[in-house]
Every structure is written in structure tokens, then in C-alpha cells.
Design a protein around this motif. Sequence first.
Motif, PDB file in Angstrom:
ATOM      1  N   TYR A 109       0.290  -7.358   4.263  1.00 55.57           N
ATOM      2  CA  TYR A 109      -0.213  -7.261   2.900  1.00 55.57           C
ATOM      3  C   TYR A 109      -1.627  -7.825   2.800  1.00 55.57           C
ATOM      4  O   TYR A 109      -2.479  -7.278   2.086  1.00 55.57           O
ATOM      5  CB  TYR A 109       0.723  -7.980   1.935  1.00 55.57           C
ATOM      6  CG  TYR A 109       2.124  -7.394   1.878  1.00 55.57           C
ATOM      7  CD1 TYR A 109       2.351  -6.065   2.227  1.00 55.57           C
ATOM      8  CD2 TYR A 109       3.213  -8.161   1.475  1.00 55.57           C
ATOM      9  CE1 TYR A 109       3.623  -5.515   2.178  1.00 55.57           C
ATOM     10  CE2 TYR A 109       4.491  -7.623   1.428  1.00 55.57           C
ATOM     11  CZ  TYR A 109       4.699  -6.304   1.788  1.00 55.57           C
ATOM     12  OH  TYR A 109       5.971  -5.772   1.743  1.00 55.57           O
ATOM     13  N   GLU A 110      -1.884  -8.912   3.514  1.00 55.01           N
ATOM     14  CA  GLU A 110      -3.225  -9.492   3.512  1.00 55.01           C
ATOM     15  C   GLU A 110      -4.247  -8.503   4.074  1.00 55.01           C
ATOM     16  O   GLU A 110      -5.361  -8.384   3.557  1.00 55.01           O
ATOM     17  CB  GLU A 110      -3.233 -10.785   4.327  1.00 55.01           C
ATOM     18  CG  GLU A 110      -2.476 -11.932   3.651  1.00 55.01           C
ATOM     19  CD  GLU A 110      -2.334 -13.143   4.550  1.00 55.01           C
ATOM     20  OE1 GLU A 110      -2.650 -13.037   5.766  1.00 55.01           O
ATOM     21  OE2 GLU A 110      -1.880 -14.203   4.053  1.00 55.01           O
ATOM     22  N   GLN A 111      -3.861  -7.787   5.107  1.00 55.49           N
ATOM     23  CA  GLN A 111      -4.752  -6.777   5.694  1.00 55.49           C
ATOM     24  C   GLN A 111      -4.982  -5.623   4.723  1.00 55.49           C
ATOM     25  O   GLN A 111      -6.102  -5.110   4.597  1.00 55.49           O
ATOM     26  CB  GLN A 111      -4.156  -6.249   7.007  1.00 55.49           C
ATOM     27  CG  GLN A 111      -4.107  -7.259   8.140  1.00 55.49           C
ATOM     28  CD  GLN A 111      -5.479  -7.749   8.549  1.00 55.49           C
ATOM     29  OE1 GLN A 111      -6.414  -6.966   8.679  1.00 55.49           O
ATOM     30  NE2 GLN A 111      -5.600  -9.052   8.744  1.00 55.49           N
ATOM     31  N   LYS A 157      -3.767  -7.817  -6.490  1.00 57.10           N
ATOM     32  CA  LYS A 157      -5.010  -7.763  -5.719  1.00 57.10           C
ATOM     33  C   LYS A 157      -5.443  -6.342  -5.366  1.00 57.10           C
ATOM     34  O   LYS A 157      -6.458  -6.151  -4.709  1.00 57.10           O
ATOM     35  CB  LYS A 157      -4.858  -8.595  -4.439  1.00 57.10           C
ATOM     36  CG  LYS A 157      -4.571 -10.069  -4.723  1.00 57.10           C
ATOM     37  CD  LYS A 157      -4.374 -10.865  -3.448  1.00 57.10           C
ATOM     38  CE  LYS A 157      -4.118 -12.332  -3.764  1.00 57.10           C
ATOM     39  NZ  LYS A 157      -3.935 -13.135  -2.532  1.00 57.10           N
ATOM     40  N   SER A 204       0.276  -7.647  12.393  1.00 53.31           N
ATOM     41  CA  SER A 204      -0.065  -7.417  10.993  1.00 53.31           C
ATOM     42  C   SER A 204      -1.130  -6.343  10.848  1.00 53.31           C
ATOM     43  O   SER A 204      -1.057  -5.481   9.959  1.00 53.31           O
ATOM     44  CB  SER A 204      -0.549  -8.725  10.354  1.00 53.31           C
ATOM     45  OG  SER A 204       0.465  -9.707  10.393  1.00 53.31           O
ATOM     46  N   LYS A 223      -7.428  -6.650   2.115  1.00 48.09           N
ATOM     47  CA  LYS A 223      -8.777  -6.679   2.696  1.00 48.09           C
ATOM     48  C   LYS A 223      -9.359  -5.259   2.766  1.00 48.09           C
ATOM     49  O   LYS A 223     -10.527  -5.031   2.424  1.00 48.09           O
ATOM     50  CB  LYS A 223      -8.711  -7.301   4.094  1.00 48.09           C
ATOM     51  CG  LYS A 223     -10.062  -7.572   4.724  1.00 48.09           C
ATOM     52  CD  LYS A 223      -9.899  -8.161   6.128  1.00 48.09           C
ATOM     53  CE  LYS A 223      -9.149  -9.475   6.104  1.00 48.09           C
ATOM     54  NZ  LYS A 223      -9.082 -10.082   7.474  1.00 48.09           N
ATOM     55  N   ASN A 234       0.925 -11.795  -3.951  1.00 49.25           N
ATOM     56  CA  ASN A 234       0.383 -11.497  -2.624  1.00 49.25           C
ATOM     57  C   ASN A 234      -0.132 -10.076  -2.435  1.00 49.25           C
ATOM     58  O   ASN A 234      -0.852  -9.809  -1.478  1.00 49.25           O
ATOM     59  CB  ASN A 234       1.445 -11.793  -1.560  1.00 49.25           C
ATOM     60  CG  ASN A 234       1.755 -13.269  -1.458  1.00 49.25           C
ATOM     61  OD1 ASN A 234       0.910 -14.061  -1.079  1.00 49.25           O
ATOM     62  ND2 ASN A 234       2.983 -13.634  -1.808  1.00 49.25           N
ATOM     63  N   GLY A 277       1.315 -10.911   6.442  1.00 46.89           N
ATOM     64  CA  GLY A 277       0.063 -10.612   7.138  1.00 46.89           C
ATOM     65  C   GLY A 277      -0.367  -9.174   6.936  1.00 46.89           C
ATOM     66  O   GLY A 277      -1.565  -8.885   6.798  1.00 46.89           O
TER      67      GLY A 277
END
Length: 243
Positions: free
Chosen positions: A45-47, A92, A14, A50, A88, A43
Motif C-alpha cells: 500500500y505504501e508503494q 492518500k 512489497s 508513492k 494507510n 508495504g
Amino acid sequence: MFSLEITKDYQELSERAAELVVKQLKKKANSVLGLATGSTPLGCYEQLVKLYKAGELDFSGVHSVNLDEYRGLAAEDKNSYRHFMDENLFSKINIVKEHTHVPDGMEENREKACKDYDAEILSVGEIDLQILGLGLDGHIGFNEPADFFSKGTNCVRLTDETIESNQRFFRSKEEVPREAYTMGIGSIFSAKKILLLVSGKAKAGILEKALKGPVTPRVPASILQFHRDLTVLADEEAASALS
């Protein structure tokens, strides 16, 4: 030819995928990103979220086109892919909502829905970087094993294997839609760069078929062997069947 990078685990996969997206956006701030849904790209997308919150990324000039959407689900439905992307990623970061494109699952006329989405894809220009996951049956997007490679957006009947795989996102198997609108293989293949993300032991066999087996519409992802700029990111478990 393709580039294969094997990562230690899903977390590293990720992080590396996000690095490649960042590299693309640093090179071209108004890139067109082709996006996928499902557990594998989550994962990444989460990075990206961040990094955006840390002030390292700007999505204001980015356009996105998603691969697919369930036929019959409204954008507000918690199981729709539009909702998945909003929840997701899009909500954001500072991407302009009008710059995000997902097939209209509520368009009952199959032919119209497909033509409309092809027109949307053309309107944003060539896809600079297309992110893909890999289905257990070799599908990319919702392009299931078939007798031919699809060119443009099409309405597909989901296989039992895909329905069973996706039922974990629904309360029951009966709630999983039986049809979906998906970007065609031709549209996917026309992207300048493709990033294929594959994670987990369960994907080892199909990844080996996709990259090393014959190119056939019975394994839709096998067409990627011919792409001009394909990077495959696979964790050790997913890459375990590759020699």
C-alpha cells in the motif's frame, strides 16, 4: 498450479506486489480489488501511494472490497480495519469512498451482517485481483481452521493464536475482539486472480503446508492450490521451507 516468486526481502516483495496491482489497473482502470489488512500488505500500500503521488496511478474508477472486520468495532475505532484502510491507503489516493467496502463491525445481528456484506460484494461485480496475507495457522481473511470451507461471509470466533498474533495492535490482549466478520473462502476463491503475500521466517512452515500439503479446511489457505490464477510472493525467509 500456481506461480511462485521469491524475493530477497520484504521491501522487494512489497515493490513487486505493487507492480502487479499497477499491471492490473493499467489493464482495467475500473478493476475491483480485494484488499487485506495487517502488516504484510502494508508495504504494498505504501508503494501504491508513492506511485499515485508520482502521477502514475489513478484509482478514481476502482472499487474495493475488504476481507474482514472485527465484530464490535466502529469504523472510527483506531483498531478497526476500516480505520486501517482509511489511514494507510484510501485517504492518500483518489479512490471514491463510496466505492470502498468493509464489513460493518457494529451490526450486532450476525446473520444480517453477513448477508449484507455478501450483497455488497455482489453489487460491485467479480473481484479482479484479490490480495491475501497468510495467518500463522493458515487462515486467509479471518477464516480460521475448521471442519469445512466457508462459502459466503461468516462470523468467526478467533482462535487464541490469532488473538495473540493481533494483540500487538492493541494495548492489551483483553482488548482484542473475540469475533470478526470475514469474507468466505468461496467468495475469495471466486476472484479472477489471487495474490498471496508471505513474509518472514515465522511463516515458512505454514506456507509449505498451504502450498505443498493436503488440501484441507484445517489449513484454509491450502484451497488456493486449486485456484486458476494464483501468484505467491514470498521473501527468502518465508520461502525457506519450500523445496
